[in-house]
Scaffold this motif. Structure first.
Motif, PDB file in Angstrom:
ATOM      1  N   TYR A 197     -17.171  27.392 -54.262  1.00 59.50           N
ATOM      2  CA  TYR A 197     -15.880  27.323 -54.948  1.00 59.50           C
ATOM      3  C   TYR A 197     -15.873  28.202 -56.198  1.00 59.50           C
ATOM      4  CZ  TYR A 197     -11.990  25.384 -57.537  1.00 59.50           C
ATOM      5  OH  TYR A 197     -10.844  25.251 -58.252  1.00 59.50           O
ATOM      6  N   SER A 243     -18.674  23.927 -41.925  1.00 53.76           N
ATOM      7  CA  SER A 243     -19.376  24.725 -42.939  1.00 53.76           C
ATOM      8  C   SER A 243     -19.294  26.218 -42.599  1.00 53.76           C
ATOM      9  CB  SER A 243     -20.833  24.280 -43.086  1.00 53.76           C
ATOM     10  OG  SER A 243     -21.587  24.715 -41.974  1.00 53.76           O
ATOM     11  N   GLU A 262     -15.684  20.010 -59.565  1.00 55.07           N
ATOM     12  CA  GLU A 262     -16.437  18.759 -59.424  1.00 55.07           C
ATOM     13  C   GLU A 262     -15.860  17.822 -58.372  1.00 55.07           C
ATOM     14  OE1 GLU A 262     -16.900  16.935 -63.229  1.00 55.07           O
ATOM     15  OE2 GLU A 262     -18.370  18.422 -63.896  1.00 55.07           O
ATOM     16  N   VAL A 263     -14.637  18.089 -57.949  1.00 52.61           N
ATOM     17  CA  VAL A 263     -14.026  17.282 -56.892  1.00 52.61           C
ATOM     18  C   VAL A 263     -14.795  17.471 -55.573  1.00 52.61           C
ATOM     19  CG1 VAL A 263     -11.910  17.007 -55.541  1.00 52.61           C
ATOM     20  CG2 VAL A 263     -11.778  17.380 -58.012  1.00 52.61           C
ATOM     21  N   LEU A 264     -15.445  18.615 -55.418  1.00 56.81           N
ATOM     22  CA  LEU A 264     -16.144  18.907 -54.162  1.00 56.81           C
ATOM     23  C   LEU A 264     -17.455  18.125 -54.074  1.00 56.81           C
ATOM     24  CD1 LEU A 264     -15.344  22.695 -54.185  1.00 56.81           C
ATOM     25  CD2 LEU A 264     -14.389  20.969 -52.645  1.00 56.81           C
ATOM     26  N   PRO A 265     -17.845  17.729 -52.829  1.00 53.64           N
ATOM     27  CA  PRO A 265     -18.924  16.753 -52.680  1.00 53.64           C
ATOM     28  C   PRO A 265     -20.354  17.288 -52.864  1.00 53.64           C
ATOM     29  CG  PRO A 265     -17.986  17.297 -50.538  1.00 53.64           C
ATOM     30  CD  PRO A 265     -17.153  17.988 -51.562  1.00 53.64           C
ATOM     31  N   THR A 266     -20.633  18.535 -52.533  1.00 47.13           N
ATOM     32  CA  THR A 266     -22.027  18.997 -52.597  1.00 47.13           C
ATOM     33  C   THR A 266     -22.165  20.197 -53.537  1.00 47.13           C
ATOM     34  OG1 THR A 266     -21.808  20.619 -50.812  1.00 47.13           O
ATOM     35  CG2 THR A 266     -22.330  18.354 -50.160  1.00 47.13           C
ATOM     36  N   GLU A 277     -21.061  23.446 -51.869  1.00 49.68           N
ATOM     37  CA  GLU A 277     -19.607  23.661 -51.855  1.00 49.68           C
ATOM     38  C   GLU A 277     -19.084  24.001 -53.245  1.00 49.68           C
ATOM     39  OE1 GLU A 277     -17.286  20.783 -49.157  1.00 49.68           O
ATOM     40  OE2 GLU A 277     -19.364  20.105 -48.995  1.00 49.68           O
ATOM     41  N   GLN A 278     -19.697  23.395 -54.266  1.00 48.27           N
ATOM     42  CA  GLN A 278     -19.281  23.692 -55.634  1.00 48.27           C
ATOM     43  C   GLN A 278     -19.582  25.154 -55.982  1.00 48.27           C
ATOM     44  OE1 GLN A 278     -21.127  20.640 -58.043  1.00 48.27           O
ATOM     45  NE2 GLN A 278     -19.710  19.078 -57.304  1.00 48.27           N
TER      46      GLN A 278
END
Lengths: 216, 216
Positions: A186, A42, A175-179, A182-183
């Protein structure tokens, strides 16, 4: 990983990382003893984002701190979390501070309201000029009008539809990212780094279309 | 019209108009006697464009002069006339001057070549990196890669298709104008003034799409 590894993996110098830590742009590592701390993925991700904002976006440190505070705010729903982070970024618009009540600005307000109604963008209508992109769009259209290049709703509609498509791709990729964190990271990176890609793609596409229509 | 009328119709001060005349950014009027000259619609149009480039685009006078020389060059076919005028403008890309031969730049060159082949953009392939938008796109993608946000052809394809559509709208609107010179002027004004409109439309579209998907 230790601080030295973080520097090596990221390609960011130790001095710069320490500066980011001191300025609160990078959260502290997990202390493992009196002199050392442990960093993880992270931190690496955050370091990438901070570097993108400062080095490429040339965004002031205080603004970066504000953007990151929104990115990290788990109390916000995703729309407001993304919104707040992006709203804190500088917006692409003309430099001059124009009068709020001249005829061009009034016309631009009407134009944007009409455009949003025709598009059926209900969230955007509801949020209104709380969104700085709304204000920046009004200002950009007022400038066009003032310089003698007035636009109307029919001029803008196809471009808005085009950007609607691009926005759907943006969110699909996000939306591919998990949290949610992170979104949000991005979305910020996309705003800072992807705009030059898009504008240069547009100029290439213009040249291509021109070659097709008028030959070389 | 006389110089004073040109100033009144355009809203540009006499001093500024005289400066533009002196710098060769505005062609001289038709002499009617020893002290007076006559100006027409083409001067008004040119004045609008020069003001857009200098005041909004913050483009240096020498660059404006170069852009206008291409706009006025009747010897060029339309694709090259538009191209030359637009190529002389500053390009949206990151500020740093990166090494030409690092792995990220090499990867970006391959990526752009692959993208153009997949798109079937033949003119753009042929012209290659003579077009500064091509070089700027490579540089922007190399920066993304270097910062840890690599993209591939499938990431870029939908955006390029979107910009292809926008470019077709651009040229449709340009073709309404009667002469190649006016069309070239329009293309330059569009590049300088319309990019902030497009980027702000994109940010609004992202907020709208986010509201639709995740609620307010």
């Amino acid at each position: 990983m230790r601080l030295a590894d973080l520097s090596e993996h990221s390609g960011v110098s130790l001095a710069t990382i320490k500066y980011y830590l001191r300025e609160g742009l990078l959260p502290p590592g997990r202390r493992i003893n009196a002199t050392q701390a442990e960093y993880d993925e992270s931190h690496l991700r955050r370091l990438r984002l901070v570097r993108a904002m400062i080095q490429v976006g040339r965004i002031p440190v205080a603004t970066v701190r504000e953007v990151l505070a929104h990115v990290d705010d788990d109390s916000l729903g995703l729309t407001f979390r993304l919104g707040a982070a992006l709203w804190a970024l500088p917006h692409p618009t003309e430099p001059s501070a124009d009068p709020e009540d001249d005829p061009s600005t009034t016309a631009a307000h009407t134009l944007v309201a009409d455009l949003l109604a025709r598009l059926g963008w209900r969230t955007t209508c509801e949020v209104g000029d709380l969104n700085p992109a709304h204000r920046a769009l009004v200002a950009a259209l007022a400038t066009l009008d003032r310089l003698g290049y007035p636009l109307d709703t029919d001029d803008l509609l196809p471009y808005a539809r085009t950007m609607e498509q691009a926005a759907a791709y943006d969110l699909d990729r996000m939306e591919v990212l998990p949290t949610p964190r992170e979104q949000a990271e991005y979305a910020v990176a996309g705003a800072v780094l992807f705009e030059p890609v898009l504008l240069n793609l547009r100029r290439l596409a213009q040249a291509e279309e021109s070659g097709r229509r008028y030959g070389l």
